[in-house]
Design a protein around this motif. Sequence first.
Motif, short mmCIF file in Angstrom:
data_model
loop_
_atom_site.label_atom_id
_atom_site.label_comp_id
_atom_site.label_asym_id
_atom_site.label_seq_id
_atom_site.Cartn_x
_atom_site.Cartn_y
_atom_site.Cartn_z
N THR A 6 0.89 -1.24 0.20
CA THR A 6 0.45 0.33 0.55
C THR A 6 0.84 0.95 0.03
OG1 THR A 6 -0.07 0.34 1.85
CG2 THR A 6 -1.90 -1.18 1.20
N GLY A 7 0.19 1.97 -0.86
CA GLY A 7 1.13 3.49 -0.54
C GLY A 7 0.74 4.32 0.11
N PRO A 8 1.95 5.11 0.80
CA PRO A 8 2.00 6.11 2.21
C PRO A 8 1.17 7.00 2.65
CG PRO A 8 4.11 7.19 0.15
CD PRO A 8 3.33 5.84 -0.06
N LYS A 9 0.62 7.32 3.88
CA LYS A 9 -1.28 7.98 3.33
C LYS A 9 -0.54 8.98 3.42
CE LYS A 9 -2.92 5.29 7.60
NZ LYS A 9 -1.43 3.88 7.83
N ASN A 10 0.29 10.33 3.75
CA ASN A 10 0.84 11.51 3.54
C ASN A 10 1.42 11.09 2.02
OD1 ASN A 10 2.04 14.08 2.58
ND2 ASN A 10 2.62 14.17 4.63
N GLN A 11 1.36 11.68 0.47
CA GLN A 11 2.18 11.20 -0.27
C GLN A 11 2.71 12.73 -1.06
OE1 GLN A 11 -0.49 9.40 -4.02
NE2 GLN A 11 -1.11 7.43 -1.79
N LEU A 12 3.21 13.74 0.04
CA LEU A 12 3.65 14.59 -0.36
C LEU A 12 5.62 13.66 0.16
CD1 LEU A 12 4.10 17.15 -1.11
CD2 LEU A 12 3.80 17.99 1.48
N LEU A 13 6.17 13.73 -0.11
CA LEU A 13 7.09 13.11 -0.15
C LEU A 13 8.71 13.64 -0.68
CD1 LEU A 13 6.28 9.66 -2.62
CD2 LEU A 13 5.75 9.76 0.14
N LYS A 14 9.69 13.06 1.29
CA LYS A 14 10.55 14.43 0.43
C LYS A 14 11.96 12.91 1.59
CE LYS A 14 12.81 18.35 1.40
NZ LYS A 14 12.78 19.72 1.62
N GLU A 15 12.71 12.57 0.48
CA GLU A 15 13.46 11.26 1.70
C GLU A 15 14.75 11.61 0.35
OE1 GLU A 15 15.30 9.69 3.71
OE2 GLU A 15 12.80 9.21 4.31
N THR A 16 16.13 11.01 0.75
CA THR A 16 17.01 10.41 0.12
C THR A 16 17.70 9.29 0.03
OG1 THR A 16 17.99 12.86 0.82
CG2 THR A 16 19.98 12.02 0.12
N PHE A 17 18.52 8.78 -0.57
CA PHE A 17 18.53 7.34 -0.97
C PHE A 17 19.69 7.29 -1.66
CE2 PHE A 17 14.22 7.46 -0.73
CZ PHE A 17 13.55 5.99 0.18
N LYS A 18 21.11 5.93 -1.74
CA LYS A 18 21.92 6.41 -1.86
C LYS A 18 21.79 5.29 -2.76
CE LYS A 18 26.77 5.72 -1.97
NZ LYS A 18 27.34 4.63 -2.87
N ILE A 19 21.55 5.11 -4.48
CA ILE A 19 21.43 3.85 -5.15
C ILE A 19 22.14 3.06 -5.67
CG2 ILE A 19 20.75 3.09 -7.32
CD1 ILE A 19 18.46 4.25 -4.98
N THR A 20 22.85 1.58 -4.90
CA THR A 20 24.43 1.15 -5.43
C THR A 20 24.44 0.53 -7.06
OG1 THR A 20 24.64 -1.66 -5.70
CG2 THR A 20 22.84 -0.98 -6.78
N GLY A 21 25.70 0.40 -7.54
CA GLY A 21 25.96 0.96 -8.75
C GLY A 21 25.21 -0.24 -10.00
N SER A 22 25.67 0.59 -11.36
CA SER A 22 24.91 0.03 -12.23
C SER A 22 24.89 -1.38 -12.21
CB SER A 22 25.01 0.84 -13.34
OG SER A 22 25.72 0.42 -14.58
N LYS A 23 23.83 -2.00 -12.84
CA LYS A 23 25.11 -3.65 -13.03
C LYS A 23 25.36 -3.81 -14.13
CE LYS A 23 21.04 -6.19 -13.94
NZ LYS A 23 20.75 -6.60 -15.23
N SER A 24 25.08 -2.84 -15.30
CA SER A 24 25.47 -3.18 -16.59
C SER A 24 26.88 -2.46 -16.54
CB SER A 24 25.03 -1.90 -17.68
OG SER A 24 23.58 -2.33 -17.33
#
Length: 409
Positions: A6-24
């Motif tokens: 299910t989606g978040p109740k508050n859909q005004l989103l603010k967050e920061t993520f570090k994404i893993t390196g490109s598989k390619s």
Amino acid sequence: MKIHLTGPKNQLLKETFKITGSKSESNRSLLLSALYPGIQILNLSNSDDAQVMEAGLKRTEGTVDIHHAGTAMRFLTGYFSAMEGSDVILTGSKRMTERPVQILVDALKELGADISYVKEEGYPPLHIKGKKLSKHKVSLPANVSSQYISSLLLIAPSLENGLELELTGKITSVPYIKMTLALLTEIGVESSFQGNSITVKPKTEVKPTTLVVESDWSSASYFYSIVALSDEGSQITLSAYKKNSLQGDSVLHKLYGEFGVETEFGENQITLKKVSEPTKATVSFDLANAPDIAQTIAVTCFGLRMGCYLTGLHTLKIKETDRLDALHTELTKLGADISVSDKTLTLKPAKNINSEIAIDTYNDHRMAMAFAPLALKTSLIINEAMVVTKSYPDFYEDLKALQFGIKEL
């Protein structure tokens, strides 16, 4: 494992993520580091595919099982062919044994490789006996998976005479070919790509070099979809990304402007901002250079009740599943009016979106992750949800950080 999403109740989103390196980028870099031990790699992908590739490169005999990793199948086919003294059976999952590899095998045989089919002609498993490949000229159809082409280019500098590769017809997925050549340039290998001809010069050794893998733009696509489907004013920051990316999927920052998502480039990061609601009823994109984002875009359009016409999708039929057929089946279950051909997808604006639908993932990580953002619009179930570890093991943890509801069933 299946999950209820299910989606978040508050859909005004603010967050920061570090994404893993490109598989390619990771798998290309791993192969180059196996050929040239002076290469170090930073920000390596933590995906299943990269781990399988890394393990496979350490083998010289016996059975090498790459499971669902198509990139590893193509790249290791080239690698073992040119690795003198190796003697392996290269195999994978049931689906992998249904994915054609004959075009690559024929090209390698033309260069002198010793490869035979263990079972069905044209398909894995492959019996590969590594030997010195002295021939250096070969041709390949240009409209096949770019991984066939990159498999040849990656081993090219290790061949005593390098490689002259002639591509016949219209070239598919050019950015992925350019990514391979850019990495070769980074380690000091000379190459040229003019028209349909690619030449790679031989290189016996490279100076100590550090390759920094950019984070995966395909993984970023799911956050583009989340921002597009969220409330105006939402913003998500992702690292580590660069504006002059080698990855074809970086075209996302342009395409998602059509969905009201603006991309702000910072120091090794991007910030995705929902600045407006989309204004068009239907969009048309040619995804020949970025077919891996087709599923994400189709689901985004459906969630926004927009239509889309996507072309350049001919390689999707030989991926982890027939992705066009899978999209047609799963979006229809959700209430979509959708049709597909062997290389196009047509979606009409949705009148309604069904809830509590169970999405089948077909052993395809992108099916699970492309549909997950739709939880912002309707609750759904994801079957075989952990298939995401193939490219993005932390996916559900990152959704939890955005306050998505995730319940194991």
